[in-house]
Motif scaffolding. Structure first.
Motif, mmCIF file in Angstrom:
data_model
loop_
_atom_site.group_PDB
_atom_site.id
_atom_site.type_symbol
_atom_site.label_atom_id
_atom_site.label_comp_id
_atom_site.label_asym_id
_atom_site.label_seq_id
_atom_site.Cartn_x
_atom_site.Cartn_y
_atom_site.Cartn_z
ATOM 1 N N GLU A 211 0.872 -1.299 -0.126
ATOM 2 C CA GLU A 211 -0.062 0.139 0.026
ATOM 3 C C GLU A 211 0.873 1.302 -0.109
ATOM 4 O O GLU A 211 0.415 2.266 -0.436
ATOM 5 C CB GLU A 211 -0.963 0.169 1.469
ATOM 6 N N LEU A 212 2.121 0.986 0.458
ATOM 7 C CA LEU A 212 3.002 2.295 0.437
ATOM 8 C C LEU A 212 3.824 2.432 -0.753
ATOM 9 O O LEU A 212 4.757 3.182 -0.774
ATOM 10 C CB LEU A 212 3.959 2.264 1.706
ATOM 11 N N GLY A 213 3.711 1.321 -1.684
ATOM 12 C CA GLY A 213 4.161 1.615 -3.115
ATOM 13 C C GLY A 213 5.100 0.491 -3.270
ATOM 14 O O GLY A 213 5.705 0.445 -4.446
ATOM 15 N N ALA A 214 5.690 -0.432 -2.337
ATOM 16 C CA ALA A 214 6.638 -1.375 -2.836
ATOM 17 C C ALA A 214 6.006 -2.243 -3.641
ATOM 18 O O ALA A 214 4.871 -2.399 -3.892
ATOM 19 C CB ALA A 214 6.835 -2.148 -1.201
ATOM 20 N N ASP A 215 7.088 -3.164 -4.334
ATOM 21 C CA ASP A 215 6.471 -3.860 -5.524
ATOM 22 C C ASP A 215 6.331 -5.333 -4.824
ATOM 23 O O ASP A 215 5.683 -6.385 -5.535
ATOM 24 C CB ASP A 215 7.635 -4.080 -6.660
ATOM 25 N N MET A 216 7.199 -5.624 -3.805
ATOM 26 C CA MET A 216 7.030 -7.067 -3.229
ATOM 27 C C MET A 216 7.081 -6.958 -1.766
ATOM 28 O O MET A 216 7.967 -6.247 -1.169
ATOM 29 C CB MET A 216 8.021 -8.138 -3.981
ATOM 30 N N VAL A 217 6.777 -7.967 -1.083
ATOM 31 C CA VAL A 217 6.766 -8.131 0.418
ATOM 32 C C VAL A 217 7.096 -9.871 0.616
ATOM 33 O O VAL A 217 6.749 -10.526 -0.171
ATOM 34 C CB VAL A 217 5.277 -7.969 1.027
ATOM 35 N N VAL A 218 8.331 -9.811 1.440
ATOM 36 C CA VAL A 218 8.579 -11.025 1.546
ATOM 37 C C VAL A 218 8.375 -11.348 3.089
ATOM 38 O O VAL A 218 8.814 -10.410 3.931
ATOM 39 C CB VAL A 218 9.903 -11.373 1.143
ATOM 40 N N HIS A 219 8.421 -12.716 3.520
ATOM 41 C CA HIS A 219 8.395 -12.949 4.940
ATOM 42 C C HIS A 219 9.211 -14.153 5.241
ATOM 43 O O HIS A 219 9.061 -15.105 4.514
ATOM 44 C CB HIS A 219 7.171 -13.388 5.252
ATOM 45 N N SER A 220 9.756 -14.406 6.387
ATOM 46 C CA SER A 220 10.208 -15.535 7.122
ATOM 47 C C SER A 220 8.638 -16.129 7.668
ATOM 48 O O SER A 220 8.276 -15.506 8.643
ATOM 49 C CB SER A 220 11.020 -15.448 8.068
ATOM 50 N N ALA A 233 8.892 -21.775 6.658
ATOM 51 C CA ALA A 233 8.356 -21.292 5.717
ATOM 52 C C ALA A 233 8.633 -19.928 5.415
ATOM 53 O O ALA A 233 9.100 -19.223 5.957
ATOM 54 C CB ALA A 233 6.737 -21.239 6.272
ATOM 55 N N GLY A 234 8.174 -19.800 4.108
ATOM 56 C CA GLY A 234 8.559 -18.157 3.563
ATOM 57 C C GLY A 234 7.458 -17.969 2.642
ATOM 58 O O GLY A 234 6.705 -18.718 1.859
ATOM 59 N N ILE A 235 7.271 -16.715 2.598
ATOM 60 C CA ILE A 235 5.881 -16.007 1.740
ATOM 61 C C ILE A 235 6.356 -14.836 0.855
ATOM 62 O O ILE A 235 7.384 -14.105 1.309
ATOM 63 C CB ILE A 235 5.091 -15.414 2.683
ATOM 64 N N ALA A 236 6.071 -14.647 -0.445
ATOM 65 C CA ALA A 236 6.264 -13.649 -1.058
ATOM 66 C C ALA A 236 5.050 -13.226 -1.663
ATOM 67 O O ALA A 236 3.991 -13.977 -2.022
ATOM 68 C CB ALA A 236 7.344 -13.883 -2.465
ATOM 69 N N VAL A 237 4.641 -11.980 -1.659
ATOM 70 C CA VAL A 237 3.359 -11.545 -2.248
ATOM 71 C C VAL A 237 3.623 -10.220 -3.091
ATOM 72 O O VAL A 237 4.563 -9.444 -2.634
ATOM 73 C CB VAL A 237 2.434 -11.015 -1.080
ATOM 74 N N ASN A 239 1.970 -7.109 -6.360
ATOM 75 C CA ASN A 239 0.792 -6.955 -7.139
ATOM 76 C C ASN A 239 1.455 -6.448 -8.600
ATOM 77 O O ASN A 239 0.684 -5.868 -9.355
ATOM 78 C CB ASN A 239 0.102 -5.661 -6.357
ATOM 79 N N ARG A 240 2.634 -6.944 -8.738
ATOM 80 C CA ARG A 240 3.002 -7.022 -10.355
ATOM 81 C C ARG A 240 2.983 -8.159 -11.195
ATOM 82 O O ARG A 240 3.498 -9.086 -10.657
ATOM 83 C CB ARG A 240 4.480 -6.203 -10.251
ATOM 84 N N LYS A 241 2.333 -8.312 -12.088
ATOM 85 C CA LYS A 241 1.870 -9.498 -12.945
ATOM 86 C C LYS A 241 3.644 -9.932 -13.482
ATOM 87 O O LYS A 241 3.767 -11.180 -13.320
ATOM 88 C CB LYS A 241 1.024 -9.477 -13.890
ATOM 89 N N ASP A 242 4.315 -9.251 -13.954
ATOM 90 C CA ASP A 242 5.758 -9.625 -14.153
ATOM 91 C C ASP A 242 6.471 -10.387 -13.138
ATOM 92 O O ASP A 242 7.158 -11.398 -13.251
ATOM 93 C CB ASP A 242 6.535 -8.591 -14.871
ATOM 94 N N LEU A 243 6.530 -9.852 -11.854
ATOM 95 C CA LEU A 243 7.139 -10.333 -10.779
ATOM 96 C C LEU A 243 6.403 -11.689 -10.259
ATOM 97 O O LEU A 243 7.190 -12.663 -9.953
ATOM 98 C CB LEU A 243 6.996 -9.370 -9.457
#
Ligand SMILES: Cc1ncc(COP(=O)(O)O)c(C=O)c1O
Length: 406
Positions: A211-220, A233-237, A239-243
């Motif tokens: 929401e602040l403009g980043a292209d991707m979020v990752v998590h442990s 586990a790991g997570i990536a989210v 909002n860019r189709k190419d990514l």
């Protein structure tokens, strides 16, 4: 006639599992409800309230061209997909990906780089992320530059046209530095660099970088998302189709997607994320205040202190401070004593679970960082990190008290 029934059934399955459009109405739910009801939430064919663990390697085809949309679990598994969709909803992204660890998620991300590309990262980044750059991708010609992004001027100075990615941990592990995500995005976009935020410490309950403009979020996902110190586990989210296409391709090719049982454990963990984060935050505040009053504790790093350098930015971009605290004590002997004496609080390497854990970054999480850099960052021999859990806060303080002062 039988053919028609089979076709109708297949269409039903495909509609309910592969296409989530019908569930857009969940957009109107509050965050707490989204955590519980997830992507599909329940399983639509039998009505099972707990989303099933699809413990299958492969999926039967009724005939040529009659796939249910599922083919092979390395590529797509319904349980993993449910977790991925839930995380995408919670982070306000379009596509989520669940990996076998936070490291695996970051490995998949960094394969975006080509030789000559530069990545700018937070300077006191998690040791494993440092290792990915230093030990692997630099060998293939990518450049990794570490910058104190708590001062945005440092990022402005470091950014060059060959910067392909800006990787921000905020707050950082372990020095609790805060980066202004919006300001960093503005700088990164001057050279069209991808902005990635490691949101492990705060989770989407407290901070939503997309929401602040980043292209991707990752998590442990091992940490607050799973929440019980029982799953890696790991997570990536994004909002860019190419990514999203890149991450899906990596998952499919590397075979690093999260297994269905582990996906289910995270789905279950997410159901109580808001309750846990609230309590983590509450306990974290009390323990940080208490630590500050202890004679043998010489400095406390906690974003929720009003005199913390990142406090105002944090108030602006996050809705809580979490429960991660680092602190210095007066001597190495005190460190040794604390780590030997803690009883309910456990000396162990991780964070974000129900149990309070104390970690020694110098030989644990940040062991891979060269000693001179560690010293410069403040990861010294008197430096400890605490992940405040969900036990009664009086028990946590009583145990720390006997370990520090006893
Ligand atoms: C901030 C952060 N990012 C990423 C990771 C890597 O995650 P994992 O241990 O699940 O591979 C960690 C692990 O501690 C971490 O603290």
């Amino acid at each position: 006639m039988v053919g028609c029934w089979i076709l109708a059934f297949l269409l039903y399955v495909m509609k309910n599992f592969s296409n989530y459009k019908d569930f857009d109405m969940k957009e109107n739910l509050a965050f707490e409800s989204k955590c519980i009801h997830g992507g599909l939430g329940h399983e639509p064919i039998t009505g099972a309230v707990s989303f099933p663990i699809y413990q299958t390697a492969t999926f039967r085809h009724k005939g040529l061209g009659e796939s249910t949309g599922y083919d092979y679990s390395r590529v797509l598994n319904p349980t993993r997909q449910e977790l991925e969709r839930t995380m995408a909803i919670l982070e306000h992204g379009t596509d989520g990906f669940a990996f076998s660890s936070g490291q695996a998620a970051n490995m998949a991300l960094f394969t975006l780089l080509n030789p000559g590309d530069k990545v700018i990262l937070s300077d006191d980044i998690y040791g494993g992320t440092f290792r990915i750059g230093n030990d692997i991708f630099e060998r293939y010609g990518a450049k990794f530059e570490y910058v104190d992004m708590s001062d945005i001027e440092n990022l402005k100075k470091a950014i060059t046209p060959d910067t392909r990615m800006v990787f921000i941990e905020t707050p950082t592990n372990p020095m609790m530095k805060v980066t202004d995500i919006k300001a960093a995005v503005e700088v990164a976009k001057t050279v069209d660099a991808i902005v990635v935020v490691d949101n492990t410490f705060l989770t989407p309950y407290f901070q939503r970088p997309l929401e602040l403009g980043a292209d991707m979020v990752v998590h442990s996902g091992t940490k607050f998302i799973g929440g019980h110190n029982d799953t890696i586990a790991g997570i990536a989210v994004t909002n860019r189709k190419d990514l999203a296409e890149h991450m899906f391709g990596q998952q499919k090719t590397h075979g690093n997607g999260l297994a269905s049982l582990d996906s289910w454990l995270l789905i279950r963990g997410l159901k109580t994320l808001p309750l846990r984060m609230k309590k983590h935050d509450e306990n974290g505040r009390i323990v940080a205040d208490w630590l500050r009053t202890q004679k043998k504790v010489t400095k406390v790093f906690y974003v929720g202190f009003e005199d913390h350098k990142g406090y105002e930015i944090s108030k602006k971009q996050s809705t809580g401070f979490g429960s991660m605290i680092s602190f210095n004590v007066d001597s190495f002997e005190t460190v040794q004593k604390i780590l030997k004496r803690v009883d309910m609080v456990m000396f162990a390497e991780s964070l974000g679970g129900t149990e309070t854990l104390i970690t020694y970054p110098r030989t644990q999480t940040h062991e891979s960082i060269p000693e001179d850099i560690r010293q410069k960052l403040g990861i010294t021999e008197t430096f400890l990190r605490l992940s405040v859990g969900l036990e009664d806060v009086n028990d946590i303080i009583r145990d720390l008290d006997q370990a520090i002062n006893g």
